[in-house]
Design an enzyme around this catalytic site. Sequence first.
Site, short mmCIF file in Angstrom:
data_model
loop_
_atom_site.label_atom_id
_atom_site.label_comp_id
_atom_site.label_asym_id
_atom_site.label_seq_id
_atom_site.Cartn_x
_atom_site.Cartn_y
_atom_site.Cartn_z
N TYR A 75 -55.47 28.17 16.07
CA TYR A 75 -54.88 26.86 16.33
C TYR A 75 -54.90 26.57 17.84
O TYR A 75 -55.29 25.49 18.28
CB TYR A 75 -53.44 26.81 15.81
CG TYR A 75 -52.86 25.41 15.84
CD1 TYR A 75 -52.93 24.59 14.72
CD2 TYR A 75 -52.26 24.90 16.99
CE1 TYR A 75 -52.43 23.30 14.75
CE2 TYR A 75 -51.76 23.62 17.03
CZ TYR A 75 -51.84 22.82 15.91
OH TYR A 75 -51.35 21.55 15.94
N PHE A 127 -70.84 -1.21 22.15
CA PHE A 127 -71.08 -0.89 20.75
C PHE A 127 -69.91 -1.50 19.95
O PHE A 127 -68.84 -1.72 20.51
CB PHE A 127 -71.16 0.62 20.56
CG PHE A 127 -71.40 1.01 19.13
CD1 PHE A 127 -72.60 0.68 18.51
CD2 PHE A 127 -70.43 1.67 18.39
CE1 PHE A 127 -72.82 1.01 17.18
CE2 PHE A 127 -70.65 1.99 17.06
CZ PHE A 127 -71.84 1.67 16.45
N ASP A 128 -70.12 -1.73 18.64
CA ASP A 128 -69.07 -2.49 17.93
C ASP A 128 -67.70 -1.81 17.90
O ASP A 128 -66.68 -2.48 18.02
CB ASP A 128 -69.54 -2.95 16.53
CG ASP A 128 -69.97 -1.82 15.61
OD1 ASP A 128 -69.80 -0.65 15.99
OD2 ASP A 128 -70.46 -2.11 14.50
N ASP A 217 -70.41 5.66 28.20
CA ASP A 217 -70.45 5.85 26.75
C ASP A 217 -71.79 6.57 26.55
O ASP A 217 -72.85 5.95 26.52
CB ASP A 217 -70.40 4.49 26.04
CG ASP A 217 -70.52 4.62 24.52
OD1 ASP A 217 -70.84 5.73 24.04
OD2 ASP A 217 -70.30 3.62 23.83
N ALA A 219 -73.30 8.55 24.21
CA ALA A 219 -73.77 9.02 22.91
C ALA A 219 -75.23 9.48 22.93
O ALA A 219 -75.59 10.46 22.28
CB ALA A 219 -73.58 7.92 21.86
N1 F0G Z 1 -70.95 4.36 21.24
C1 F0G Z 1 -72.21 4.11 20.83
C2 F0G Z 1 -73.23 3.63 21.80
C3 F0G Z 1 -72.55 4.29 19.46
O1 F0G Z 1 -73.80 4.03 19.06
C4 F0G Z 1 -71.55 4.76 18.56
C5 F0G Z 1 -71.86 4.96 17.14
C6 F0G Z 1 -70.27 5.00 19.05
C7 F0G Z 1 -70.01 4.80 20.40
C8 F0G Z 1 -69.14 5.46 18.16
O2 F0G Z 1 -69.29 6.81 17.85
O3 F0G Z 1 -69.59 6.80 15.37
O4 F0G Z 1 -68.96 8.88 16.63
O5 F0G Z 1 -67.32 7.06 16.36
N2 F0G Z 1 -72.94 4.53 16.61
C9 F0G Z 1 -73.40 4.73 15.23
C10 F0G Z 1 -74.65 3.94 14.98
C11 F0G Z 1 -72.35 4.57 14.19
O6 F0G Z 1 -75.09 3.86 13.81
O7 F0G Z 1 -75.24 3.42 15.94
P1 F0G Z 1 -68.76 7.42 16.48
#
Ligand code: F0G
Length: 451
Positions: A75, A127-128, A217, A219
Amino acid sequence: MDGDWRTIIEPFRIKSVEPLRFTTLEERERALERTGYNVFGLGRAEVLIDLLTDSGTGAMSAEQWAGMQRGDESYAGATSYDRFATAVSELTGMAHVIPVHQGRAAERILFAEMVHQGDIVPNNTHFDTTRANIEYDKAEAIDLPCAEADDTQAEAPFKGNMDVERLSSTLAANPGRVPLVILTVTNNTVGGQPVSMANVRAVRAVCDRFGVPLVLDAARFAENSWLVIQREDGYRDRTPREVAQELFSLADGVMMSAKKDGLANIGGFLALRDDELAANCRALLILTEGFPTYGGLAGRDLEAIAQGLQEVLDPDYLRYRVRTAEYLAQRCWDAGVQTVRPPGGHAVYIDAGAMLAHVPRAAFPAHALVVELYRLGGVRAVEVGSVMFGPAAQHELVRLALPRRVYTQSHIDYVAEVIQAVYERRTGVGGYQIVWEPPFLRHFTARFAPV
Ligand code: F0G
């Protein structure tokens, strides 16, 4: 001959496989009727090639699976956390590493601390989920993409860049209202387009001038680093790791979805330099994600990410990765199909507005293309157009996202053949109307009918 071969092969061999299931045209048509012509409603066994997303859909390596076995599920104080935190700190240069279950959890925690009602948060393009998390905090999320991003056919190398002039004027016009600036690398929403290091530096300079922190961001940071090496002067001889480290050195914080360039199926992190901010974020983490040494993940997931962050920077992997998108885009162009140019890192985006020019926007041409790709060939893609964004949609695009290390070249050849077949019968493809929709994020669950 080393390095001179024309064929860029998948830099791995396969030792665990998952069978694909073939369906008939009739089965797919029935499935479409059942789901209200929404491919989000399809089951895995109904889809042949799944290009819905590159998020959490990749294949792990033997070393990652070995790490899963080693996962320490204590934990508090798990050794898996130490390995994870060391991997992230060495890469980002940031002292504080906070694990979260996926990218949007990092967004929610960081924004809960930093963003307040009435604030403005600029991003090259949100991103959305990033936008939604800012709006949830009653602040305004604004997109400042560079001008080249408007034209899907413009061949600019860094269409993911932020418009630095507009950033500067936004900061000048709103003193005290901008708590942070975000750069999304690569810029997913405009087509997986990279951000140049020169742009990151210019954004950093503006942030410094106004005393505002810069958060990445990140990713798809590894794909961005590779495209910098390929396209930006002065980076040819650098390793992906060196470029990534330089990128992170310019930021005050990182929000990461490890489901992309972490090469993991779940997970993410928040990495920060500031002690007080990190302490506050950790307190929030405990509230909803978990104790700071696991944060919503199992120890085994932390191991998979620690290893994934090493593998994703392998030049052989990145060369193959980016080449796959280029190859699919080239096959589209050869067939007469327009895509967003140049191809980015993780996906190919078909310009459905151009391909189905006879389908008016009100009848959702990109959605019609998604349905037809599935109906004809069992290929699942995702609409990025008027269904997703409503009247605010800039383009009618269909994203073919490429899961990491999952499909081989013949799978991609098959996808190209399906796209070509749809293109050849495009005049027979009709539009759709929405017959039911939820109050928000309608693309996931809306039901459609052919018009
Ligand atoms: N930022 C970017 C640029 C993303 O493309 C995504 C997710 C996220 C943040 C959020 O991350 O899904 O781990 O919570 N993109 C996916 C897509 C869902 O299909 O482009 P998450």
